[in-house]
Design a protein around this motif. Sequence first.
Motif, mmCIF file in Angstrom:
data_model
loop_
_atom_site.group_PDB
_atom_site.id
_atom_site.type_symbol
_atom_site.label_atom_id
_atom_site.label_comp_id
_atom_site.label_asym_id
_atom_site.label_seq_id
_atom_site.Cartn_x
_atom_site.Cartn_y
_atom_site.Cartn_z
ATOM 1 N N ASP A 56 -35.771 7.047 18.186
ATOM 2 C CA ASP A 56 -36.799 7.247 19.206
ATOM 3 C C ASP A 56 -36.101 7.184 20.550
ATOM 4 O OD1 ASP A 56 -39.099 7.493 17.636
ATOM 5 O OD2 ASP A 56 -39.248 5.306 17.389
ATOM 6 N N ARG A 57 -36.257 8.218 21.357
ATOM 7 C CA ARG A 57 -35.563 8.302 22.638
ATOM 8 C C ARG A 57 -36.531 7.953 23.765
ATOM 9 N NH1 ARG A 57 -33.672 11.603 18.834
ATOM 10 N NH2 ARG A 57 -31.446 12.182 18.811
ATOM 11 N N SER A 58 -36.117 7.060 24.656
ATOM 12 C CA SER A 58 -36.938 6.642 25.794
ATOM 13 C C SER A 58 -36.018 6.329 26.951
ATOM 14 C CB SER A 58 -37.765 5.411 25.428
ATOM 15 O OG SER A 58 -36.933 4.261 25.371
ATOM 16 N N PRO A 59 -36.566 6.183 28.171
ATOM 17 C CA PRO A 59 -35.717 5.832 29.322
ATOM 18 C C PRO A 59 -34.974 4.509 29.131
ATOM 19 C CG PRO A 59 -37.833 6.640 30.073
ATOM 20 C CD PRO A 59 -37.956 6.472 28.596
ATOM 21 N N LEU A 60 -35.483 3.664 28.239
ATOM 22 C CA LEU A 60 -34.842 2.366 28.007
ATOM 23 C C LEU A 60 -33.687 2.447 27.016
ATOM 24 C CD1 LEU A 60 -38.024 0.088 27.843
ATOM 25 C CD2 LEU A 60 -36.497 0.505 29.796
ATOM 26 N N GLY A 61 -33.515 3.612 26.385
ATOM 27 C CA GLY A 61 -32.441 3.745 25.421
ATOM 28 C C GLY A 61 -32.908 4.357 24.122
ATOM 29 N N LEU A 62 -32.102 4.230 23.098
ATOM 30 C CA LEU A 62 -32.403 4.790 21.786
ATOM 31 C C LEU A 62 -32.672 3.661 20.806
ATOM 32 C CD1 LEU A 62 -30.569 6.992 23.289
ATOM 33 C CD2 LEU A 62 -30.225 7.937 21.022
ATOM 34 N N LYS A 63 -33.707 3.828 20.015
ATOM 35 C CA LYS A 63 -34.080 2.845 19.008
ATOM 36 C C LYS A 63 -34.242 3.549 17.679
ATOM 37 C CE LYS A 63 -37.580 -0.666 17.988
ATOM 38 N NZ LYS A 63 -38.865 -1.284 18.438
ATOM 39 N N LEU A 64 -33.734 2.937 16.626
ATOM 40 C CA LEU A 64 -33.815 3.552 15.301
ATOM 41 C C LEU A 64 -35.266 3.783 14.893
ATOM 42 C CD1 LEU A 64 -31.118 1.532 13.311
ATOM 43 C CD2 LEU A 64 -31.036 3.983 13.832
ATOM 44 N N THR A 65 -35.515 4.953 14.317
ATOM 45 C CA THR A 65 -36.796 5.217 13.675
ATOM 46 C C THR A 65 -36.771 4.564 12.301
ATOM 47 O OG1 THR A 65 -35.996 7.252 12.671
ATOM 48 C CG2 THR A 65 -36.994 7.434 14.876
ATOM 49 N N GLU A 66 -37.869 4.643 11.584
ATOM 50 C CA GLU A 66 -37.889 4.123 10.213
ATOM 51 C C GLU A 66 -36.859 4.847 9.361
ATOM 52 O OE1 GLU A 66 -40.970 3.534 6.432
ATOM 53 O OE2 GLU A 66 -41.671 4.491 8.281
ATOM 54 N N ALA A 67 -36.767 6.175 9.542
ATOM 55 C CA ALA A 67 -35.782 6.959 8.780
ATOM 56 C C ALA A 67 -34.360 6.514 9.148
ATOM 57 C CB ALA A 67 -35.959 8.450 9.057
ATOM 58 N N GLY A 68 -34.120 6.281 10.447
ATOM 59 C CA GLY A 68 -32.796 5.848 10.884
ATOM 60 C C GLY A 68 -32.423 4.500 10.311
ATOM 61 N N ALA A 69 -33.405 3.581 10.261
ATOM 62 C CA ALA A 69 -33.149 2.254 9.706
ATOM 63 C C ALA A 69 -32.838 2.327 8.215
ATOM 64 C CB ALA A 69 -34.346 1.358 9.965
ATOM 65 N N ILE A 70 -33.503 3.243 7.526
ATOM 66 C CA ILE A 70 -33.228 3.415 6.088
ATOM 67 C C ILE A 70 -31.820 3.969 5.876
ATOM 68 C CG2 ILE A 70 -33.861 4.769 4.046
ATOM 69 C CD1 ILE A 70 -36.774 4.571 4.983
ATOM 70 N N TYR A 71 -31.435 4.925 6.717
ATOM 71 C CA TYR A 71 -30.160 5.629 6.505
ATOM 72 C C TYR A 71 -28.946 4.825 6.967
ATOM 73 C CZ TYR A 71 -26.865 9.541 6.348
ATOM 74 O OH TYR A 71 -25.799 10.365 6.061
ATOM 75 N N LEU A 72 -29.127 3.925 7.947
ATOM 76 C CA LEU A 72 -28.006 3.227 8.564
ATOM 77 C C LEU A 72 -27.094 2.507 7.570
ATOM 78 C CD1 LEU A 72 -26.478 2.320 11.076
ATOM 79 C CD2 LEU A 72 -28.096 0.399 11.282
ATOM 80 N N PRO A 73 -27.614 1.675 6.653
ATOM 81 C CA PRO A 73 -26.681 0.962 5.760
ATOM 82 C C PRO A 73 -25.885 1.906 4.864
ATOM 83 C CG PRO A 73 -28.964 0.608 5.090
ATOM 84 C CD PRO A 73 -29.009 1.246 6.435
ATOM 85 N N TYR A 74 -26.463 3.050 4.511
ATOM 86 C CA TYR A 74 -25.740 4.015 3.680
ATOM 87 C C TYR A 74 -24.614 4.671 4.484
ATOM 88 C CZ TYR A 74 -29.600 3.446 0.423
ATOM 89 O OH TYR A 74 -30.521 2.922 -0.453
ATOM 90 N N ALA A 75 -24.887 4.967 5.770
ATOM 91 C CA ALA A 75 -23.856 5.545 6.622
ATOM 92 C C ALA A 75 -22.718 4.547 6.830
ATOM 93 C CB ALA A 75 -24.457 5.949 7.970
ATOM 94 N N GLU A 76 -23.065 3.285 7.058
ATOM 95 C CA GLU A 76 -22.032 2.262 7.245
ATOM 96 C C GLU A 76 -21.197 2.080 5.981
ATOM 97 O OE1 GLU A 76 -24.205 -0.635 10.545
ATOM 98 O OE2 GLU A 76 -24.598 -0.944 8.403
ATOM 99 N N ALA A 77 -21.879 2.118 4.839
ATOM 100 C CA ALA A 77 -21.159 1.969 3.573
ATOM 101 C C ALA A 77 -20.221 3.148 3.338
ATOM 102 C CB ALA A 77 -22.150 1.846 2.413
ATOM 103 N N ALA A 78 -20.679 4.356 3.695
ATOM 104 C CA ALA A 78 -19.843 5.539 3.517
ATOM 105 C C ALA A 78 -18.588 5.458 4.381
ATOM 106 C CB ALA A 78 -20.638 6.802 3.849
ATOM 107 N N LEU A 79 -18.758 5.034 5.637
ATOM 108 C CA LEU A 79 -17.607 4.901 6.520
ATOM 109 C C LEU A 79 -16.643 3.830 6.022
ATOM 110 C CD1 LEU A 79 -19.350 5.186 10.005
ATOM 111 C CD2 LEU A 79 -17.761 6.831 8.992
ATOM 112 N N GLU A 80 -17.185 2.727 5.528
ATOM 113 C CA GLU A 80 -16.338 1.661 4.999
ATOM 114 C C GLU A 80 -15.525 2.151 3.808
ATOM 115 O OE1 GLU A 80 -14.307 -1.701 4.039
ATOM 116 O OE2 GLU A 80 -15.339 -1.176 5.913
#
Length: 308
Positions: A56-80
């Motif tokens: 979610d993009r706002s003047p205060l910055g970027l915050k993970l959406t529900e989809a982003g929160a779901i995908y984040l641990p998989y992306a981190e695991a892939a990079l690791e």
Amino acid sequence: MAAGRPPPSSTALRAFTTVARLGSTARAAQAVNLTQSAVSKQILSLEHHLGAVLFDRSPLGLKLTEAGAIYLPYAEAALEQMDRGARRLAERSAVARPIRLHMVAIVGERWLMGRFPAFAEAHPGVDVQFTNYVSESETEEPDLDIAHGVPPWTGREAHYLFGRDVALVAAPSLIERMGGFRRAADIQKMTLLQHYQMPTFWAEFTEAHDLRGAVPEHTVRYGYYSVITSAAVAGLGVALTPRCYVADELASGALVNPLCLGFTSATGCWLTRPLGQPDRPGLDEFVTWLLSEAGQFDAATRAPSSAD
């Protein structure tokens, strides 16, 4: 993302996980060494690839959406996993890659193999592979090469090992059968056992003993020093051979060195390696050990009167 599509790039995954951690494309750009525009493009490319909005993009910055929160641990695991795989490959190329040593057979038979267990015990993590032949189609150059010759070798540095002290040797039975050996010129009455790759030995011998122009009665050529030694012990002729390769036979009396005849050859046994060879774990330690052992061997098997 449709099944069968290729996975996203590691750059996109790293941009995504960094923005998720820092909440800003500007701060993420500094962290991953990209421009802010490039980070934003990587995020948009990843969202398009996944078919989901990750922030979610706002003047205060970027915050993970529900989809982003779901995908984040998989992306981190892939990079690791990718980082771990890269580390394993680096370790394999640096440590597990064997040191390939090419050498003439006699060096292994008469010098190296009896000594190598001491190095292997002291350096269990260093894998040394031995070969006495490299075909013309071989694409991987040996790390080290032990060969007879005269330096320099193009593109290689060379370290002297041993072998320049050459002795005339024969079986006692042959000397007796030929009526004794009273002077250097008596060699002309005998069969010379010669190595194919050392044709200069006869010329060097005759030069050293003022016999220029002399020729042996007969010459038999061989391709291996071990065979020449066996032939000499059997009384088939006299041989000009590096003293270090017949030290055991001279000590046992199976061969003798009549009149202590011999010479210091221009040809010797050298350890060579490519110029500018990159550092490899264990390689320098192995080279240092080889040179130390060779120095001791050369000193122990050299004739007392030999000139350096």
